[in-house]
Design a protein around this motif. Sequence first.
Motif, short mmCIF file in Angstrom:
data_model
loop_
_atom_site.label_atom_id
_atom_site.label_comp_id
_atom_site.label_asym_id
_atom_site.label_seq_id
_atom_site.Cartn_x
_atom_site.Cartn_y
_atom_site.Cartn_z
N TYR A 98 -25.09 18.82 -17.85
CA TYR A 98 -23.89 18.83 -17.04
C TYR A 98 -23.76 17.49 -16.32
O TYR A 98 -24.75 16.96 -15.80
CB TYR A 98 -23.97 19.96 -16.01
N VAL A 99 -22.53 17.00 -16.28
CA VAL A 99 -22.24 15.75 -15.57
C VAL A 99 -20.95 15.92 -14.77
O VAL A 99 -19.94 16.42 -15.29
CB VAL A 99 -22.10 14.57 -16.56
N ARG A 100 -21.00 15.53 -13.53
CA ARG A 100 -19.81 15.46 -12.69
C ARG A 100 -19.44 13.98 -12.59
O ARG A 100 -20.19 13.18 -12.01
CB ARG A 100 -20.08 16.03 -11.31
N TYR A 101 -18.29 13.64 -13.17
CA TYR A 101 -17.90 12.23 -13.26
C TYR A 101 -16.49 12.09 -12.74
O TYR A 101 -15.56 12.71 -13.29
CB TYR A 101 -18.02 11.74 -14.70
N ASN A 107 -21.50 11.07 -10.58
CA ASN A 107 -21.83 11.82 -9.36
C ASN A 107 -23.10 12.63 -9.62
O ASN A 107 -24.20 12.13 -9.60
CB ASN A 107 -20.66 12.68 -8.93
N ALA A 108 -22.95 13.88 -9.91
CA ALA A 108 -24.12 14.74 -10.14
C ALA A 108 -24.41 14.84 -11.63
O ALA A 108 -23.51 14.76 -12.47
CB ALA A 108 -23.87 16.13 -9.58
N MET A 109 -25.68 14.99 -11.93
CA MET A 109 -26.13 15.27 -13.29
C MET A 109 -27.08 16.45 -13.21
O MET A 109 -27.77 16.63 -12.20
CB MET A 109 -26.86 14.07 -13.91
N GLY A 110 -27.12 17.22 -14.27
CA GLY A 110 -28.03 18.36 -14.20
C GLY A 110 -28.09 19.18 -15.46
O GLY A 110 -27.61 18.76 -16.52
N TRP A 111 -28.69 20.34 -15.31
CA TRP A 111 -28.89 21.26 -16.42
C TRP A 111 -28.56 22.69 -15.99
O TRP A 111 -28.91 23.12 -14.89
CB TRP A 111 -30.35 21.21 -16.88
N TYR A 112 -27.88 23.37 -16.87
CA TYR A 112 -27.64 24.80 -16.77
C TYR A 112 -28.27 25.43 -18.01
O TYR A 112 -28.55 24.77 -18.99
CB TYR A 112 -26.14 25.10 -16.73
N ARG A 113 -28.42 26.74 -17.96
CA ARG A 113 -28.91 27.45 -19.14
C ARG A 113 -28.22 28.81 -19.26
O ARG A 113 -27.76 29.37 -18.28
CB ARG A 113 -30.42 27.63 -19.08
N GLN A 114 -28.19 29.30 -20.49
CA GLN A 114 -27.61 30.61 -20.76
C GLN A 114 -28.60 31.41 -21.59
O GLN A 114 -28.74 31.19 -22.80
CB GLN A 114 -26.28 30.49 -21.49
N PRO A 115 -29.31 32.34 -20.95
CA PRO A 115 -30.23 33.21 -21.69
C PRO A 115 -29.44 34.16 -22.59
O PRO A 115 -28.25 34.42 -22.34
CB PRO A 115 -30.96 33.98 -20.59
#
Length: 115
Positions: free
Chosen positions: A96-99, A32-40
């Motif tokens: 991140y992956v929504r599968y 479904n969705a793929m993406g990127w998150y980050r944590q400073p």
Amino acid sequence: QVQLVESGGGLVQAGGSLRLSCAASGIIFSINAMGWYRQPPGKQRELVALVSTGGSTTYADSVKGRFNISRDNAKNTVYLQMNSLKPEDTAVYYCYVRYIRWDYWGQGTQVTVSS
């Protein structure tokens, strides 16, 4: 078992560029969705960018015009091209992956931008 393997983080000077990659394995159906998150450092994890199966994209306001997300569905891989990097982009970046019905996360890759 779905696994995500990230690559491409590192140290770069302000104004420089980096490209992150994340390859998903154990995939049978379309992601479904793929993406990127980050944590400073010292902060909560935040969305950077998402791309849907059809290619629709979402970006955090702070990265619009500087970052570009793309995906290769044949390779189950998502990319994040980061340009004009700023010190405030310093963070651990998570794929991140929504599968199907579940969310999967990569192990994280450090991006450090020096001033």
